[in-house]
Design a protein around this motif. Sequence first.
Motif: not given
Length: 243
Positions: A160-166
């Motif tokens: 999910a964090l990777l999906g935020l594309d920070l």
Amino acid sequence: MSAVTTPPPSVDVILPCLDEAEALPWVLERIPPGWRALVVDNGSTDGSAGLARDLGADVVHEARRGFGAACRAGLAAAEADIVCFCDCDASLDPRRLLPFVDEVRAGTSDLVLGRRRPAGPGVWPVHARVGNLVLSRMVRRRTGVPLHDLGPLRAARRTALLGLDLTDRRSGYPLQMVVRAADAGWRIAEHDVPYLPRSGASKVTGTWRGTWHAVRDMRRVLAEPPAGRPAPAPVLTPEGRAR
């Protein structure tokens, strides 16, 4: 004969590190059993990387300086379903992450953050507390999430964090995580954690100048349009230049 595969750790704890040799033993001995410590060395010159490796941590090297750059490198190296973030200066006890992980694993929250509560006078410098207070108010206005702190102790699911594309690679990374998570409709929780006297001087908020740079980075993040909403078109002068 098939090769023996090692199962991924149950939790990866990402520990951004820049010259934290003094604090590393205290921090690493408090990583909960079965969890993996990922120390991201961000250019230390005090032997932090070698010490972390000797103490059983996995070490990731990130040449690009910046808190966000180190966090991103750690996230890219993580393998566990749930990842945590923790400062590597002994100001926060990694064991406090246990209920955070339980909450994420149970599905009651998507992102859990620690609200720092100073364990004594002088633990949190006035300028750092003022900067955090201002930013927290701005975050509440921007996201509607009733947060009081942008503390570095946090837990969420890796994919999910990777999906935020920070994209922030400086001190705006923790804020960008919260803002983009809120825009994506994540359930964000906040719980009190003791904030202890850190080891050494802070690289981000140890001075008024450092605090100002952090606030500047974070204000830039808050100026980003919400995810999925296009940025407003620039206003052009008669000569065709953007104002």
